[in-house]
Design an enzyme around this catalytic site. Structure first.
Site, PDB file in Angstrom:
ATOM      1  N   ASP A  92      29.656  53.312  39.490  1.00  0.00           N
ATOM      2  CA  ASP A  92      29.866  51.989  38.900  1.00  0.00           C
ATOM      3  C   ASP A  92      29.214  51.947  37.510  1.00  0.00           C
ATOM      4  O   ASP A  92      28.115  52.467  37.298  1.00  0.00           O
ATOM      5  CB  ASP A  92      29.262  50.902  39.800  1.00  0.00           C
ATOM      6  N   ILE A  93      29.883  51.303  36.573  1.00  0.00           N
ATOM      7  CA  ILE A  93      29.389  51.240  35.197  1.00  0.00           C
ATOM      8  C   ILE A  93      28.127  50.375  35.082  1.00  0.00           C
ATOM      9  O   ILE A  93      27.330  50.536  34.153  1.00  0.00           O
ATOM     10  CB  ILE A  93      30.516  50.702  34.264  1.00  0.00           C
ATOM     11  N   ASN A 109      34.910  43.511  48.195  1.00  0.00           N
ATOM     12  CA  ASN A 109      35.119  42.104  47.855  1.00  0.00           C
ATOM     13  C   ASN A 109      36.619  41.832  47.855  1.00  0.00           C
ATOM     14  O   ASN A 109      37.405  42.640  47.338  1.00  0.00           O
ATOM     15  CB  ASN A 109      34.527  41.801  46.473  1.00  0.00           C
ATOM     16  N   GLU A 114      36.450  41.139  41.182  1.00  0.00           N
ATOM     17  CA  GLU A 114      36.751  41.037  39.750  1.00  0.00           C
ATOM     18  C   GLU A 114      37.909  41.946  39.341  1.00  0.00           C
ATOM     19  O   GLU A 114      38.708  41.581  38.486  1.00  0.00           O
ATOM     20  CB  GLU A 114      35.507  41.372  38.920  1.00  0.00           C
ATOM     21  N   VAL A 115      37.934  43.142  39.913  1.00  0.00           N
ATOM     22  CA  VAL A 115      38.986  44.096  39.541  1.00  0.00           C
ATOM     23  C   VAL A 115      40.048  44.116  40.646  1.00  0.00           C
ATOM     24  O   VAL A 115      39.737  44.435  41.798  1.00  0.00           O
ATOM     25  CB  VAL A 115      38.400  45.509  39.335  1.00  0.00           C
ATOM     26  N   HIS A 159      38.782  48.422  46.065  1.00  0.00           N
ATOM     27  CA  HIS A 159      37.676  49.377  45.907  1.00  0.00           C
ATOM     28  C   HIS A 159      36.587  49.061  46.903  1.00  0.00           C
ATOM     29  O   HIS A 159      36.327  47.909  47.209  1.00  0.00           O
ATOM     30  CB  HIS A 159      37.111  49.347  44.476  1.00  0.00           C
ATOM     31  N   HIS A 198      32.570  49.451  47.368  1.00  0.00           N
ATOM     32  CA  HIS A 198      31.286  49.761  46.747  1.00  0.00           C
ATOM     33  C   HIS A 198      30.455  50.507  47.785  1.00  0.00           C
ATOM     34  O   HIS A 198      30.382  50.090  48.942  1.00  0.00           O
ATOM     35  CB  HIS A 198      30.516  48.470  46.410  1.00  0.00           C
TER      36      HIS A 198
HETATM   37  P1  5GP Z   1      34.284  43.672  42.185  1.00  0.00           P
HETATM   38  O1  5GP Z   1      33.512  42.483  41.745  1.00  0.00           O
HETATM   39  O2  5GP Z   1      35.723  43.608  41.748  1.00  0.00           O
HETATM   40  O3  5GP Z   1      34.127  43.953  43.648  1.00  0.00           O
HETATM   41  O4  5GP Z   1      33.609  44.918  41.484  1.00  0.00           O
HETATM   42  C1  5GP Z   1      34.083  45.503  40.318  1.00  0.00           C
HETATM   43  C2  5GP Z   1      33.072  46.557  39.917  1.00  0.00           C
HETATM   44  O5  5GP Z   1      33.658  47.372  38.956  1.00  0.00           O
HETATM   45  C3  5GP Z   1      31.781  45.994  39.312  1.00  0.00           C
HETATM   46  O6  5GP Z   1      30.670  46.454  40.071  1.00  0.00           O
HETATM   47  C4  5GP Z   1      31.786  46.543  37.882  1.00  0.00           C
HETATM   48  O7  5GP Z   1      30.500  46.895  37.411  1.00  0.00           O
HETATM   49  C5  5GP Z   1      32.695  47.750  38.002  1.00  0.00           C
HETATM   50  N1  5GP Z   1      33.406  48.080  36.775  1.00  0.00           N
HETATM   51  C6  5GP Z   1      34.095  47.220  35.966  1.00  0.00           C
HETATM   52  N2  5GP Z   1      34.649  47.887  34.943  1.00  0.00           N
HETATM   53  C7  5GP Z   1      34.316  49.202  35.110  1.00  0.00           C
HETATM   54  C8  5GP Z   1      34.610  50.378  34.364  1.00  0.00           C
HETATM   55  O8  5GP Z   1      35.291  50.363  33.334  1.00  0.00           O
HETATM   56  N3  5GP Z   1      34.107  51.543  34.849  1.00  0.00           N
HETATM   57  C9  5GP Z   1      33.354  51.602  35.991  1.00  0.00           C
HETATM   58  N4  5GP Z   1      32.904  52.802  36.364  1.00  0.00           N
HETATM   59  N5  5GP Z   1      33.070  50.512  36.711  1.00  0.00           N
HETATM   60  C10 5GP Z   1      33.542  49.318  36.280  1.00  0.00           C
END
Ligand code: 5GP
Length: 121
Positions: free
Chosen positions: A33-34, A94, A102-103, A107, A109
């Site tokens: 994760d970034i 999520n 968010e994405v 995915h 985690h």
């Molecule tokens: P969500 O809230 O959708 O479950 O988690 C999205 C995750 O993707 C977050 O933890 C965020 O830090 C990670 N993320 C967002 N953009 C990028 C990216 O460009 N590269 C990587 N490696 N992780 C990302």
């Protein structure tokens, strides 16, 4: 809602955006994760175009489902956080708005490397 081919993970899968890759096979890609929330914070994503776990559960093939679960296990072993090679971890997905997703590409985690703490805030 239909799948958005311009989401960030779709771009990572196409190689348009770099990632710190941990593992890849026919079914999954895993990368760090970034913005890590724990000492180890990995993401495991299916290669197919699935928005979230509900979409995946309704529409993925049996092969894709097995591939994702096996992929999570392989990554956990590779990172030495699985129950047999390490001290365990938390796998979390999520889903949509109330889940805080968010994405919009499914995915998981994987949090580990330390005690992860409270399950929800
Ligand atoms: P969500 O809230 O959708 O479950 O988690 C999205 C995750 O993707 C977050 O933890 C965020 O830090 C990670 N993320 C967002 N953009 C990028 C990216 O460009 N590269 C990587 N490696 N992780 C990302």
């Amino acid at each position: 809602m239909s799948y958005d081919d311009n989401n960030i993970f779709a771009k990572i899968l196409r190689g348009e955006i770099p990632c710190k890759k941990i593992y890849e096979d026919d079914f999954v890609l895993s990368f760090h994760d970034i913005n890590p929330q724990k000492k180890i914070h990995a993401l495991v994503i299916p290669k197919g175009r699935f928005i979230d776990l509900d979409d995946f559960s309704a529409n993925a093939s049996s092969e894709e489902m097995v591939g994702l679960l096996k992929g999570i296990n392989t990554v956990a072993k590779k990172l030495n956080i699985s129950a047999d090679t390490g001290k365990g971890y938390r796998a979390l997905a999520n889903i949509s708005e109330h889940g805080g997703q968010e994405v919009p590409h499914l995915h998981f985690h994987l949090f580990g490397g330390e005690i992860v703490g409270k399950m929800v805030e």
